[in-house]
Structures are given as C-alpha cells and as structure tokens.
Design a protein around this motif. Structure first.
Motif, PDB file in Angstrom:
ATOM      1  N   LEU A 275      11.519 -76.172   0.568  1.00 61.26           N
ATOM      2  CA  LEU A 275      12.848 -76.766   0.490  1.00 61.26           C
ATOM      3  C   LEU A 275      12.943 -77.844  -0.588  1.00 61.26           C
ATOM      4  N   SER A 276      11.811 -78.457  -0.944  1.00 58.09           N
ATOM      5  CA  SER A 276      11.804 -79.495  -1.978  1.00 58.09           C
ATOM      6  C   SER A 276      11.601 -78.863  -3.351  1.00 58.09           C
ATOM      7  N   PRO A 277      12.188 -79.446  -4.407  1.00 60.71           N
ATOM      8  CA  PRO A 277      11.880 -78.962  -5.761  1.00 60.71           C
ATOM      9  C   PRO A 277      10.423 -79.276  -6.096  1.00 60.71           C
ATOM     10  N   VAL A 278       9.705 -78.316  -6.671  1.00 56.09           N
ATOM     11  CA  VAL A 278       8.283 -78.514  -6.962  1.00 56.09           C
ATOM     12  C   VAL A 278       7.968 -78.047  -8.375  1.00 56.09           C
ATOM     13  N   GLN A 279       6.946 -78.669  -8.957  1.00 55.84           N
ATOM     14  CA  GLN A 279       6.426 -78.289 -10.255  1.00 55.84           C
ATOM     15  C   GLN A 279       5.287 -77.283 -10.065  1.00 55.84           C
ATOM     16  N   PRO A 280       4.878 -76.584 -11.153  1.00 55.99           N
ATOM     17  CA  PRO A 280       3.820 -75.576 -11.023  1.00 55.99           C
ATOM     18  C   PRO A 280       2.528 -76.098 -10.406  1.00 55.99           C
ATOM     19  N   GLU A 281       2.127 -77.351 -10.717  1.00 51.47           N
ATOM     20  CA  GLU A 281       0.879 -77.864 -10.152  1.00 51.47           C
ATOM     21  C   GLU A 281       0.959 -77.968  -8.634  1.00 51.47           C
ATOM     22  N   VAL A 282       2.149 -78.277  -8.114  1.00 49.28           N
ATOM     23  CA  VAL A 282       2.346 -78.343  -6.665  1.00 49.28           C
ATOM     24  C   VAL A 282       2.476 -76.941  -6.089  1.00 49.28           C
ATOM     25  N   GLU A 283       3.191 -76.082  -6.789  1.00 46.55           N
ATOM     26  CA  GLU A 283       3.363 -74.707  -6.324  1.00 46.55           C
ATOM     27  C   GLU A 283       2.015 -74.000  -6.203  1.00 46.55           C
ATOM     28  N   GLY A 284       1.084 -74.330  -7.112  1.00 46.89           N
ATOM     29  CA  GLY A 284      -0.247 -73.742  -7.043  1.00 46.89           C
ATOM     30  C   GLY A 284      -0.978 -74.121  -5.768  1.00 46.89           C
ATOM     31  N   GLN A 285      -0.791 -75.359  -5.311  1.00 48.93           N
ATOM     32  CA  GLN A 285      -1.430 -75.796  -4.072  1.00 48.93           C
ATOM     33  C   GLN A 285      -0.793 -75.153  -2.844  1.00 48.93           C
ATOM     34  N   LEU A 286       0.445 -74.703  -2.996  1.00 52.60           N
ATOM     35  CA  LEU A 286       1.160 -74.081  -1.878  1.00 52.60           C
ATOM     36  C   LEU A 286       1.057 -72.562  -1.883  1.00 52.60           C
ATOM     37  N   ALA A 287       0.413 -71.991  -2.906  1.00 52.76           N
ATOM     38  CA  ALA A 287       0.437 -70.537  -3.104  1.00 52.76           C
ATOM     39  C   ALA A 287       0.022 -69.765  -1.862  1.00 52.76           C
ATOM     40  N   GLN A 288      -1.035 -70.212  -1.195  1.00 54.39           N
ATOM     41  CA  GLN A 288      -1.543 -69.469  -0.047  1.00 54.39           C
ATOM     42  C   GLN A 288      -0.636 -69.564   1.175  1.00 54.39           C
ATOM     43  N   ARG A 289       0.401 -70.405   1.095  1.00 52.64           N
ATOM     44  CA  ARG A 289       1.294 -70.588   2.241  1.00 52.64           C
ATOM     45  C   ARG A 289       2.557 -69.730   2.171  1.00 52.64           C
ATOM     46  N   PHE A 290       2.768 -69.038   1.051  1.00 57.31           N
ATOM     47  CA  PHE A 290       3.973 -68.215   0.918  1.00 57.31           C
ATOM     48  C   PHE A 290       3.793 -66.914   1.703  1.00 57.31           C
ATOM     49  N   ILE A 291       3.732 -67.070   3.015  1.00 60.42           N
ATOM     50  CA  ILE A 291       3.391 -65.969   3.911  1.00 60.42           C
ATOM     51  C   ILE A 291       4.658 -65.344   4.479  1.00 60.42           C
ATOM     52  N   ASP A 292       4.788 -64.043   4.298  1.00 61.39           N
ATOM     53  CA  ASP A 292       5.864 -63.270   4.919  1.00 61.39           C
ATOM     54  C   ASP A 292       5.234 -62.271   5.874  1.00 61.39           C
ATOM     55  N   GLY A 293       5.905 -62.001   6.978  1.00 57.13           N
ATOM     56  CA  GLY A 293       5.331 -61.025   7.894  1.00 57.13           C
ATOM     57  C   GLY A 293       6.184 -60.779   9.114  1.00 57.13           C
ATOM     58  N   THR A 294       5.598 -60.069  10.069  1.00 59.82           N
ATOM     59  CA  THR A 294       6.299 -59.719  11.301  1.00 59.82           C
ATOM     60  C   THR A 294       5.404 -59.997  12.504  1.00 59.82           C
ATOM     61  N   VAL A 295       6.056 -60.339  13.593  1.00 60.77           N
ATOM     62  CA  VAL A 295       5.396 -60.599  14.867  1.00 60.77           C
ATOM     63  C   VAL A 295       5.996 -59.654  15.900  1.00 60.77           C
ATOM     64  N   ARG A 296       5.148 -59.016  16.701  1.00 61.32           N
ATOM     65  CA  ARG A 296       5.620 -58.188  17.813  1.00 61.32           C
ATOM     66  C   ARG A 296       5.305 -58.930  19.106  1.00 61.32           C
ATOM     67  N   PHE A 297       6.348 -59.143  19.923  1.00 62.44           N
ATOM     68  CA  PHE A 297       6.227 -59.983  21.115  1.00 62.44           C
ATOM     69  C   PHE A 297       6.681 -59.214  22.347  1.00 62.44           C
ATOM     70  N   ASP A 298       5.804 -59.143  23.360  1.00 64.96           N
ATOM     71  CA  ASP A 298       6.132 -58.488  24.631  1.00 64.96           C
ATOM     72  C   ASP A 298       6.949 -59.470  25.469  1.00 64.96           C
TER      73      ASP A 298
END
Length: 300
Positions: free
Chosen positions: A223-246
């Motif tokens: 949500l915050s504006p970020v520069q490439p050096e910050v975006e690089g530290q966040l790279a592993q967090r750009f997680i998309d996916g699905t959850v199946r819940f009973d």
C-alpha cells in the motif's frame, strides 16, 4: 433377459449413479448466495498434520554477474490443540515433526538434510535440525484466526517475523464475492541506514463454496509507495494463492501459493532480481483423530 435388455439396464444404472454423483444445482445455487461463517472449530487434544512442500529459486544480477540459489523442502507441520477457552479462543502448539531440505547455493555443492535419516545434520543445517520435533511456538487464536498471543518456544535465527501463523478468516458471515483484509506493517532496511515501515496487507476473497468447502483467494498487496531497493526486500512476500476450507469441520484442507516477481534496480541501476516460489500445504486424513491432551512438559 436378452443381452440387449441387460445392456440397456446396465447403462441406465450407470447413468443414474453418475447423475447422483453430480452436485445438486439447487444446493450449489444456495451455497453461492448464502452467508457462510468461516471459523476454526477445534477440540482439546486435536492434532492436525499438514504435508508441506516448498520450492524457491532466486536469480540475481549485479555488475554483470548472475548468481542462482535454489532451495527445496518437504516437511510435516503439526498443530496440537492444548485448550479451547469459553470465549472460543484456541490455544495450540506449532511443531515441525519432519523435515527434508535441499540447498543449491552459488559455487557450492548441493547440500541435503533429512531429519528422518540424519542423526547429525550436515554443516549449514544445524539450526534447522534443532527446530524439528520440539514446540516452536504457543499460539492463541480467535475462532476466525486472529492471533491474540504468540509465545516463541524455540528461537529460529532465520525465522520470518512477518510470516502468517494462520489463515485469517472473516469475523462475521460472508457470501461468495465478499472480501476482507489483514493489515501487515513491515520494516525494511534502507541503503543510507535506518529502517522504513511499509504498509501492506493480505487481501482475501471468498471465491466459491461447493459441497461445504470454501475456496478463498489470497493476494499480497503493498500500500505504501516503494523504491526498487525496498521492493527487492519484499519480493518473496508477493504471494498469491488459494485456500480450501472445510466449513463444517472448521479447518483448512489445503493451501496453494506461488510467487513470480521481478525487480529491476534493487541494488543499483544495473541490477535485477527474479524470485520464484511454489508452496503447497495439505491436511493429512489421519489428522481427524483426537490425541491425548499434551502434558505440562509438552506445553512448556
């Protein structure tokens, strides 16, 4: 009965069975329009075991040199329910019961560790080995998965302090298409020194409900504006996916996530990074069993 008559009757029986196995249109329509309460439902002594597979690959280029690092792991995670309080909050232990890891690092031979076979871990896996078979943390959750208390029992130097402990569910009833958010403020390091707080969130959407199983879409958003050096530290967090819940049993059946993130200029104009990750988590069928309540020693 003639062969033709027998064949016709057999075809009718097969067709009837196939039709019976199909989802009921009325039920499907009802599930899609109804409001659903997605809450965890555990009992004291429940043990939920999940098989987890995680694969990650990172390619980084700096000053014309490209390096690649890859890691693969398979583990068994256990949630051991210690108590369910009168207000519905759940106390549980988090334990990793088994772990197999393979690391491929630049200019090094492939390294492997298997907790089920290696009595002495290879160099570089000592911390990982110490975290197997011991309580890692004591967690208290609301029925919708909000963390009320998190007590670390075994410190792990490489542990991610921002990793979600549980899938956050909506506090109230939701219909297909409804969304909810989990705000997360992450501190990142700055090249000129100091740190910066970055506002992010995990965004959830109830995508569908079929035969009592809710499919939840999850997306990480900055949500915050970020520069490439910050975006690089966040790279592993750009997680998309699905959850199946009973819904009836009140537990996650499976999770599937992936990351495919490229960052240019993370360490200067001529630098680039490409991070790829796939992770799956599946509940074992045996997890429906109820174990004895953990002893006082276990709780500690």
């Amino acid at each position: 009965m003639s062969f033709t008559g027998y064949a016709a009757r057999l075809s009718l029986l097969i067709a009837t069975a196939l039709v019976a196995a199909l989802p009921c249109p009325a039920r499907a329509a009802s599930e899609e329009t109804a409001k659903h309460t997605l809450h965890y439902k555990f009992q004291i002594g429940d043990v939920l075991r999940y098989d987890i597979e995680h694969n990650a690959l990172i390619r980084s280029t700096m000053e014309g040199s490209t390096q690649k690092a890859q890691t693969r792991s398979a583990s068994v995670k256990a949630w051991k329910v210690i108590d369910v309080l009168p207000n519905g909050e759940i106390e549980l232990q988090h334990v990793v019961e088994e772990l197999q890891m393979t690391n491929r690092l630049p200019e090094r031979a492939e390294m492997k560790y298997d907790s089920t076979k290696d009595s002495t871990p290879p160099a570089g896996f000592e911390d990982a080995a110490k975290a197997v078979g011991v309580p890692l943390s004591h967690i208290r959750l609301t029925p919708w998965g909000k963390v009320v208390e998190h007590e670390i029992k075994h410190h792990q130097p490489a542990a991610d302090p921002y990793a979600p402990l549980a899938v956050l569910l909506p506090e109230g009833p939701v219909a297909v298409g409804d969304t909810w958010d989990e705000p997360v403020e992450i501190k990142v390091n700055l090249s000129e020194g100091g740190t910066k707080a970055v506002k992010t969130r995990r965004h959830f959407r109830l995508a569908s409900v079929t035969n009592g199983v809710a499919v939840i879409e999850s997306k990480f958003q900055v949500l915050s504006p970020v520069q490439p050096e910050v975006e690089g530290q966040l790279a592993q967090r750009f997680i998309d996916g699905t959850v199946r819940f009973d819904i009836a049993k009140g537990r996650v059946i499976s999770q599937e996530y992936d990351v495919d993130k490229r960052v240019l200029g993370f360490a200067g104009p001529a630098s680039s990074m490409h991070y790829q990750m796939q992770m799956s988590e599946r509940l074992r069928d045996e997890s429906a069993t109820v174990a004895s309540r953990p002893t006082t020693a276990d709780e500690k």
